[in-house]
Write a protein that holds these residues in place. Structure first.
Motif, mmCIF file in Angstrom:
data_model
loop_
_atom_site.group_PDB
_atom_site.id
_atom_site.type_symbol
_atom_site.label_atom_id
_atom_site.label_comp_id
_atom_site.label_asym_id
_atom_site.label_seq_id
_atom_site.Cartn_x
_atom_site.Cartn_y
_atom_site.Cartn_z
ATOM 1 N N ILE A 101 -4.928 4.467 -11.937
ATOM 2 C CA ILE A 101 -6.374 5.537 -10.753
ATOM 3 C C ILE A 101 -5.942 6.859 -10.698
ATOM 4 O O ILE A 101 -6.986 7.730 -10.666
ATOM 5 N N PHE A 102 -5.393 6.930 -9.076
ATOM 6 C CA PHE A 102 -4.712 8.068 -9.039
ATOM 7 C C PHE A 102 -3.329 8.294 -9.556
ATOM 8 O O PHE A 102 -3.786 10.037 -9.507
ATOM 9 N N GLU A 103 -3.484 8.334 -10.827
ATOM 10 C CA GLU A 103 -2.627 8.941 -11.446
ATOM 11 C C GLU A 103 -0.562 8.955 -10.835
ATOM 12 O O GLU A 103 -1.146 10.279 -10.924
ATOM 13 N N PHE A 161 -2.048 -6.856 0.711
ATOM 14 C CA PHE A 161 -2.092 -5.780 -0.397
ATOM 15 C C PHE A 161 -1.332 -6.648 -1.720
ATOM 16 O O PHE A 161 -0.392 -6.253 -1.291
ATOM 17 N N LEU A 190 0.334 -0.979 0.091
ATOM 18 C CA LEU A 190 0.283 -0.132 0.117
ATOM 19 C C LEU A 190 0.684 0.811 0.184
ATOM 20 O O LEU A 190 0.160 2.637 -0.828
ATOM 21 N N HIS A 221 -1.085 -14.817 2.377
ATOM 22 C CA HIS A 221 -2.564 -14.168 2.815
ATOM 23 C C HIS A 221 -3.991 -14.834 2.053
ATOM 24 O O HIS A 221 -4.959 -13.986 0.703
ATOM 25 N N LEU A 250 -5.857 6.453 1.998
ATOM 26 C CA LEU A 250 -3.908 6.122 2.100
ATOM 27 C C LEU A 250 -3.435 7.240 2.942
ATOM 28 O O LEU A 250 -2.848 7.265 3.325
ATOM 29 N N VAL A 283 -9.202 -1.738 -5.365
ATOM 30 C CA VAL A 283 -9.490 -0.939 -6.827
ATOM 31 C C VAL A 283 -10.760 -0.941 -7.235
ATOM 32 O O VAL A 283 -11.260 0.045 -7.758
ATOM 33 N N ARG A 291 -14.163 7.017 -5.248
ATOM 34 C CA ARG A 291 -11.707 7.401 -5.320
ATOM 35 C C ARG A 291 -11.947 8.272 -4.031
ATOM 36 O O ARG A 291 -10.851 8.636 -3.679
ATOM 37 N N GLU A 333 -2.242 -0.901 -9.673
ATOM 38 C CA GLU A 333 -3.716 -0.596 -9.916
ATOM 39 C C GLU A 333 -3.892 0.522 -9.743
ATOM 40 O O GLU A 333 -4.613 1.580 -10.775
ATOM 41 N N LEU A 334 -3.832 0.718 -7.768
ATOM 42 C CA LEU A 334 -4.601 2.006 -7.567
ATOM 43 C C LEU A 334 -3.839 3.351 -7.782
ATOM 44 O O LEU A 334 -4.387 4.646 -7.718
ATOM 45 N N GLU A 379 -8.509 7.762 -1.244
ATOM 46 C CA GLU A 379 -8.017 8.614 -1.113
ATOM 47 C C GLU A 379 -7.520 9.500 0.122
ATOM 48 O O GLU A 379 -6.367 8.934 1.064
ATOM 49 N N GLU A 432 -1.710 -4.866 -6.700
ATOM 50 C CA GLU A 432 -3.224 -4.093 -6.196
ATOM 51 C C GLU A 432 -2.833 -2.208 -6.436
ATOM 52 O O GLU A 432 -3.477 -1.725 -6.499
ATOM 53 N N ARG A 445 -2.602 -10.085 -11.044
ATOM 54 C CA ARG A 445 -2.531 -9.975 -9.840
ATOM 55 C C ARG A 445 -2.404 -11.745 -8.721
ATOM 56 O O ARG A 445 -1.275 -11.524 -8.282
ATOM 57 N N MET A 462 3.631 3.599 -3.691
ATOM 58 C CA MET A 462 3.280 4.141 -4.212
ATOM 59 C C MET A 462 4.451 5.767 -3.459
ATOM 60 O O MET A 462 5.189 6.520 -3.970
ATOM 61 N N ARG A 518 -1.930 -3.899 -17.665
ATOM 62 C CA ARG A 518 -2.169 -4.197 -15.850
ATOM 63 C C ARG A 518 -1.461 -5.307 -15.881
ATOM 64 O O ARG A 518 -1.133 -6.570 -16.033
#
Lengths: 161, 437
Positions: A110-112, A99, A50, B428, B147, B133, B140, A106-107, B144, A103, A89, A53, A86
């Motif tokens: 989406i969040f650029e 996670f 997680l 997991h 996170l 995802v 979104r 890909e997150l 955000e 994933e 997974r 990034m 992509r």
């Protein structure tokens, strides 16, 4: 003198992912360790995907190395262009907690928050038992991937080829 | 992933593999004969990790760092239970400022763990999404927010513990290093944002659709006369239990069951019980700080809540509490005269329990006169909840039998995730097998 665009050297960060104590899962960490010893910007990442990034924040070019399970032969090296495609997974389930790398990518997409260039090297693992070393096929692959990435990110090494 | 194979005549076997969003490796087998449930087993095939055994022969001072390795999500809980048990043996009284810093440290862990579970692991179940995802496409802003909340929790843990994962600063008697007032003040604006985000989180999850599933639970948690429990208190329940932590083993029994390498914990002569956010909320509501209680009133969430599916709301309320408590501690912080108190080793037995994000975590150690660990016992919250999870599934499944297999599977997974089970820190996945005859 301002370099022309073709001469611009893009700084690349290498992130090696894994668990040092679970057999072949150490592959990514070993690549990062090898490259750091050679002076590259290479980090070992043992945390949760997680926060991946955050580790490539402000990086234009990133190479990520992790153990994968795709059903291939031990030590097989697979390369993905994560900006263009992509990630599968299931391949990245061996080295993560809740996670996975796929994933996280890909997150970030989406969040650029993907870097402009994100290449993933997967090294096929077979054994992830606690307290065991990587198998010799994976260690051979660590040598190969380390050398290849070093050539890619080090202009001097590339020029010597 | 769900697969159905052609069964022999009269038999329906449904095999579902790869349940993500659960910590550790486990499997659930459900056997149905027509409309009758024949068996429910939460199997834990993950090998035993022998932490209690390899603590033997190590110095008391090593326990916090060794036990922290049990979990990558809640290492602070392991550090806190071990340091308190050791301090009890050594007769160490920590400075009040160190005590506050330990609560602050714990708040960081609760923020990161609760934000992770609420949004990344549990919310997709309620929103009809396969995972976070997929959820991000429609929610979104919420992801955000999650996170950022998680990042703030990580920062607080790193500030207090030296690093985010497996922090290294906690030690018997205090910390190796304590933060300055300026360092703590610097994170204040982010915690203020986190407090507002947590309130919004509670309002969001309170609107989720919940199945009608009130149960006669025995809720168990620490309880302290003045504060919402983190590091200390008596062990209490809603059915009359009220004991000192040293009496834990007189009342709770760990049992080996054939299908699980994790022990099942039960209350002697009473059976399964429930630890975690919903238990803490029900037993300690009156100790929640102002913003948390105000939010409870606004969303109509009051004790007793007997529906474990609503544990996601309790978790969100505890997220508010963690931010509020962290801000309170930072606001009144004066560094202690020394980061830690040291004492010579001595022989003895010490027990401690603290509240990990998932519930009460019990440690007991026996030391010799040189401070060497002779024996240890660790009872994590998930092993305390395993029997209760199975009991929930026994009671929940009858309401699902008319549903398609995919829906049964999804709801069983959701019921398991109500407990945020942390089966281990390794792989997991949880495989679910439903056998129908």
């Amino acid at each position: 003198m301002t370099p022309c665009p073709e001469e611009k050297v893009v700084h690349t960060r290498v992130i090696g992912i894994g668990n040092p104590d679970r057999g072949d899962d150490a592959a990514g960490l070993l690549v990062a360790r090898r490259l750091a010893q050679l002076g590259a910007d290479a980090v070992e990442f043992t945390g949760e995907a997680l926060s991946l990034m955050d580790h490539w924040e402000n990086c234009e070019s990133v190479i990520l190395v992790d153990a994968v399970v795709t059903g291939g032969r031990p030590g097989e090296i697979i390369r993905w262009d994560a900006v263009a495609e992509r990630l599968p997974r299931e391949a990245f389930r061996c080295s993560t907690h809740v996670f996975g790398v796929a994933e996280a990518v890909e997150l970030a997409r989406i969040f650029e928050r993907l870097p402009a260039r994100l290449v993933i090297y997967g090294i096929e693992g077979v054994s992830f038992e606690p307290g065991t070393p990587p198998c010799h096929e994976v260690l051979d692959a660590v040598d190969t991937v380390s050398a290849e990435i070093h050539r890619l990110i080090s202009p001097r090494a590339a020029a010597a080829d | 992933m769900s697969t159905s194979t052609a069964p022999p005549r009269g038999v329906t076997n449904i095999k579902v593999e790869t349940l993500a969003r659960v910590e550790g490796e486990g499997a659930l087998t459900v056997r149905l004969r027509g409309a009758r449930i024949e068996d429910v087993k939460l199997r834990i095939p993950e090998p035993p990790r022998f932490f209690e055994a390899f603590l033997r022969g190590r110095l008391f001072s090593e326990a916090p760092d060794i036990t922290a390795r049990i979990c990558g999500i809640c290492p602070i809980a392991y550090q806190m239970s071990s340091v308190h048990a050791m301090e009890k043996i050594l007769g160490i009284a920590i400075h009040p400022a160190v005590r506050q810093l330990r609560r602050l440290f714990y708040c960081g862990e609760w923020i990161e763990s609760h934000a992770l579970h609420i949004y990344m692991l549990h919310a997709p179940d309620f929103l009809g999404c396969a995972d976070v995802v997929e959820m991000t496409k429609d929610y979104r802003a919420a992801v955000e927010k999650a996170l950022k909340l998680k990042l703030i929790g990580n920062k607080l843990v790193a500030l207090m513990g030296g690093r985010e994962i497996h922090p290294i600063s906690a030690t018997v008697g205090g910390f190796f290093r304590v933060p300055s007032k300026e360092e703590l003040a610097a994170i204040r604006p982010e915690l203020e944002w986190a407090l507002e985000a947590s309130i919004e989180t509670a309002k969001l999850v309170a609107g989720f659709p919940f199945p009608d599933f009130n149960q006669d639970y025995e809720f168990v948690s620490l309880s302290h006369p003045d504060e919402y429990p983190l590091n200390e208190g008596r062990i209490v329940s809603n059915k009359g239990l009220d004991i000192d932590v040293s009496e834990f083993e007189d009342h709770f029994l760990e049992q080996h069951v054939k299908h699980s390498n994790a022990l099942h914990s039960v209350l002697r002569e009473r059976g399964s019980y429930l630890v975690g956010p919903l238990a803490r909320f029900n037993l300690n509501y009156d100790k929640l700080p102002e913003a948390a209680r105000r939010t409870c009133a606004e969303i109509g969430f009051q004790p007793p809540c007997l529906n474990q599916f609503k544990s996601i709301i309790a978790r969100a309320i505890e997220l508010i509490f963690s931010c509020e408590e962290a801000l309170r501690i930072i606001g009144s912080y004066e560094p202690p005269p020394a980061p830690r108190v040291q004492a010579p080793p001595r022989a003895g037995t010490g027990q401690a329990a603290t509240e990990a994000p998932r519930g009460t975590l019990y440690h007991r150690y026996v030391l010799d006169d040189k401070g060497v660990i002779l024996s240890s016992r660790i009872v994590p919250p998930t092993s305390q909840n395993l029997k209760r999870i199975e009991d929930d599934l026994w009671r929940f499944l009858p309401s699902l039998l008319e549903q398609p297999v995919e829906e049964i599977t999804l709801r069983c997974e959701q019921a398991i995730r109500n407990y945020d089970p942390c089966i281990s820190c390794a792989t997991h996945f949880l495989k679910l097998n439903i056998e129908r005859t």
